[in-house]
Design a protein around this motif. Structure first.
Motif, PDB file in Angstrom:
ATOM      1  N   SER A  75       0.839  -1.196   0.000  1.00  0.00           N
ATOM      2  CA  SER A  75       0.000   0.000   0.000  1.00  0.00           C
ATOM      3  C   SER A  75       0.875   1.247   0.000  1.00  0.00           C
ATOM      4  N   SER A  76       0.340   2.290  -0.593  1.00  0.00           N
ATOM      5  CA  SER A  76       1.070   3.551  -0.596  1.00  0.00           C
ATOM      6  C   SER A  76       0.793   4.288   0.712  1.00  0.00           C
ATOM      7  N   ALA A  77       1.544   5.334   0.965  1.00  0.00           N
ATOM      8  CA  ALA A  77       1.377   6.098   2.201  1.00  0.00           C
ATOM      9  C   ALA A  77      -0.009   6.729   2.277  1.00  0.00           C
ATOM     10  N   GLU A  78      -0.578   7.088   1.138  1.00  0.00           N
ATOM     11  CA  GLU A  78      -1.904   7.692   1.118  1.00  0.00           C
ATOM     12  C   GLU A  78      -2.964   6.699   1.580  1.00  0.00           C
ATOM     13  N   MET A  79      -2.869   5.451   1.134  1.00  0.00           N
ATOM     14  CA  MET A  79      -3.845   4.438   1.521  1.00  0.00           C
ATOM     15  C   MET A  79      -3.719   4.087   2.999  1.00  0.00           C
ATOM     16  N   VAL A  80      -2.506   4.069   3.512  1.00  0.00           N
ATOM     17  CA  VAL A  80      -2.298   3.735   4.920  1.00  0.00           C
ATOM     18  C   VAL A  80      -2.976   4.770   5.802  1.00  0.00           C
ATOM     19  N   GLU A  81      -2.890   6.041   5.425  1.00  0.00           N
ATOM     20  CA  GLU A  81      -3.503   7.092   6.224  1.00  0.00           C
ATOM     21  C   GLU A  81      -5.021   6.955   6.259  1.00  0.00           C
ATOM     22  N   LYS A  82      -5.637   6.529   5.152  1.00  0.00           N
ATOM     23  CA  LYS A  82      -7.089   6.392   5.106  1.00  0.00           C
ATOM     24  C   LYS A  82      -7.570   5.237   5.967  1.00  0.00           C
ATOM     25  N   GLU A  83      -6.846   4.142   5.982  1.00  0.00           N
ATOM     26  CA  GLU A  83      -7.312   2.935   6.638  1.00  0.00           C
ATOM     27  C   GLU A  83      -6.588   2.660   7.950  1.00  0.00           C
ATOM     28  N   LYS A  84      -5.949   3.659   8.508  1.00  0.00           N
ATOM     29  CA  LYS A  84      -5.180   3.474   9.732  1.00  0.00           C
ATOM     30  C   LYS A  84      -6.106   3.398  10.942  1.00  0.00           C
ATOM     31  N   ILE A  85      -5.843   2.442  11.818  1.00  0.00           N
ATOM     32  CA  ILE A  85      -6.552   2.331  13.091  1.00  0.00           C
ATOM     33  C   ILE A  85      -5.575   2.791  14.164  1.00  0.00           C
ATOM     34  N   SER A  86      -5.952   3.820  14.910  1.00  0.00           N
ATOM     35  CA  SER A  86      -5.066   4.394  15.920  1.00  0.00           C
ATOM     36  C   SER A  86      -5.595   4.059  17.307  1.00  0.00           C
ATOM     37  N   ILE A  87      -4.753   3.396  18.107  1.00  0.00           N
ATOM     38  CA  ILE A  87      -5.132   3.004  19.468  1.00  0.00           C
ATOM     39  C   ILE A  87      -4.114   3.578  20.438  1.00  0.00           C
ATOM     40  N   GLU A  88      -4.607   4.181  21.523  1.00  0.00           N
ATOM     41  CA  GLU A  88      -3.736   4.716  22.564  1.00  0.00           C
ATOM     42  C   GLU A  88      -4.091   4.035  23.884  1.00  0.00           C
ATOM     43  N   LEU A  89      -3.067   3.668  24.639  1.00  0.00           N
ATOM     44  CA  LEU A  89      -3.272   2.951  25.893  1.00  0.00           C
ATOM     45  C   LEU A  89      -2.453   3.613  26.997  1.00  0.00           C
ATOM     46  N   SER A  90      -3.152   4.026  28.057  1.00  0.00           N
ATOM     47  CA  SER A  90      -2.466   4.568  29.232  1.00  0.00           C
ATOM     48  C   SER A  90      -2.746   3.645  30.405  1.00  0.00           C
ATOM     49  N   GLN A  91      -2.310   4.050  31.591  1.00  0.00           N
ATOM     50  CA  GLN A  91      -2.513   3.206  32.779  1.00  0.00           C
ATOM     51  C   GLN A  91      -3.988   3.015  33.102  1.00  0.00           C
ATOM     52  N   THR A  92      -4.804   4.019  32.825  1.00  0.00           N
ATOM     53  CA  THR A  92      -6.214   3.949  33.218  1.00  0.00           C
ATOM     54  C   THR A  92      -7.183   4.062  32.052  1.00  0.00           C
ATOM     55  N   GLU A  93      -6.723   4.524  30.889  1.00  0.00           N
ATOM     56  CA  GLU A  93      -7.640   4.775  29.784  1.00  0.00           C
ATOM     57  C   GLU A  93      -7.197   4.079  28.506  1.00  0.00           C
ATOM     58  N   ALA A 115      -8.030   4.584  24.151  1.00  0.00           N
ATOM     59  CA  ALA A 115      -8.646   5.445  23.143  1.00  0.00           C
ATOM     60  C   ALA A 115      -8.522   4.804  21.767  1.00  0.00           C
ATOM     61  N   LEU A 116      -9.576   4.938  20.980  1.00  0.00           N
ATOM     62  CA  LEU A 116      -9.605   4.455  19.600  1.00  0.00           C
ATOM     63  C   LEU A 116      -9.900   5.649  18.709  1.00  0.00           C
ATOM     64  N   LYS A 117      -8.974   5.964  17.813  1.00  0.00           N
ATOM     65  CA  LYS A 117      -9.096   7.102  16.887  1.00  0.00           C
ATOM     66  C   LYS A 117      -9.413   8.398  17.619  1.00  0.00           C
ATOM     67  N   GLY A 118      -8.780   8.611  18.756  1.00  0.00           N
ATOM     68  CA  GLY A 118      -8.926   9.865  19.496  1.00  0.00           C
ATOM     69  C   GLY A 118     -10.101   9.936  20.441  1.00  0.00           C
ATOM     70  N   GLU A 119     -10.907   8.885  20.549  1.00  0.00           N
ATOM     71  CA  GLU A 119     -12.051   8.878  21.457  1.00  0.00           C
ATOM     72  C   GLU A 119     -11.844   7.828  22.533  1.00  0.00           C
ATOM     73  N   THR A 120     -12.098   8.195  23.793  1.00  0.00           N
ATOM     74  CA  THR A 120     -11.933   7.269  24.903  1.00  0.00           C
ATOM     75  C   THR A 120     -13.007   6.185  24.835  1.00  0.00           C
ATOM     76  N   VAL A 121     -12.557   4.924  24.939  1.00  0.00           N
ATOM     77  CA  VAL A 121     -13.469   3.774  24.886  1.00  0.00           C
ATOM     78  C   VAL A 121     -13.072   2.768  25.960  1.00  0.00           C
ATOM     79  N   THR A 122     -13.940   1.783  26.174  1.00  0.00           N
ATOM     80  CA  THR A 122     -13.612   0.667  27.057  1.00  0.00           C
ATOM     81  C   THR A 122     -13.095  -0.481  26.201  1.00  0.00           C
ATOM     82  N   PHE A 123     -12.577  -1.514  26.853  1.00  0.00           N
ATOM     83  CA  PHE A 123     -12.091  -2.673  26.097  1.00  0.00           C
ATOM     84  C   PHE A 123     -13.238  -3.348  25.335  1.00  0.00           C
ATOM     85  N   GLU A 124     -14.438  -3.351  25.905  1.00  0.00           N
ATOM     86  CA  GLU A 124     -15.594  -3.962  25.257  1.00  0.00           C
ATOM     87  C   GLU A 124     -15.985  -3.173  24.000  1.00  0.00           C
ATOM     88  N   ALA A 125     -15.977  -1.835  24.111  1.00  0.00           N
ATOM     89  CA  ALA A 125     -16.310  -0.987  22.957  1.00  0.00           C
ATOM     90  C   ALA A 125     -15.248  -1.113  21.878  1.00  0.00           C
TER      91      ALA A 125
END
Length: 128
Positions: A47-65, A67-77
């Motif tokens: 895939s080219s860099a342009e396609m990766v940006e469109k279909e990228k899944i971004s996950i952030e994990l801290s000690q207590t929270e 986030a999926l694509k910038g929105e705080t979620v639970t593990f179930e969500a």
């Protein structure tokens, strides 16, 4: 009677050329033994860099929270959102705080594995 001399090609220039080619390939070849320490089956990306940006899944994990694509979620969500991903080759960028407990990381990786999202990239901060 005059003896006929056999005509044979001179091999000296040929040996010189072969020797020079051998030296060229030895000098231009890079031997990296440390890269061969582990036999890894690395994923290939077409895939080219342009396609990766469109279909990228971004996950952030801290000690207590979490986030999926910038929105705080639970593990179930997160699990329900990842179950709806159709393209299993989508790039998954994971940012993990260095203080996060190992249990939470394994829980996240188990969810990703369950939904066969294996195109994983662990994002870190570069030192400057």
């Amino acid at each position: 009677m005059k003896r006929r001399e056999q005509i044979t090609p001179d091999m000296t220039p040929l040996v010189d050329v072969v020797f020079l080619l051998l030296i060229f390939f030895l000098v231009s070849t890079v031997f990296k033994k440390e890269e061969l320490a582990l036999l890894l089956n690395l994923p290939a990306s077409q895939s080219s860099a342009e396609m990766v940006e469109k279909e990228k899944i971004s996950i952030e994990l801290s000690q207590t929270e979490l986030a999926l694509k910038g929105e705080t979620v639970t593990f179930e969500a997160l699990e329900s959102a990842l179950s709806q991903v159709n393209d299993k080759k989508s790039a998954v960028h994971v940012r993990i705080d260095k203080e996060v407990r190992y249990e939470r990381i394994i829980k996240l990786f188990d969810i990703l594995k369950r939904y066969e999202l294996n195109n994983l990239a662990l994002v870190n901060q570069s030192k400057q």
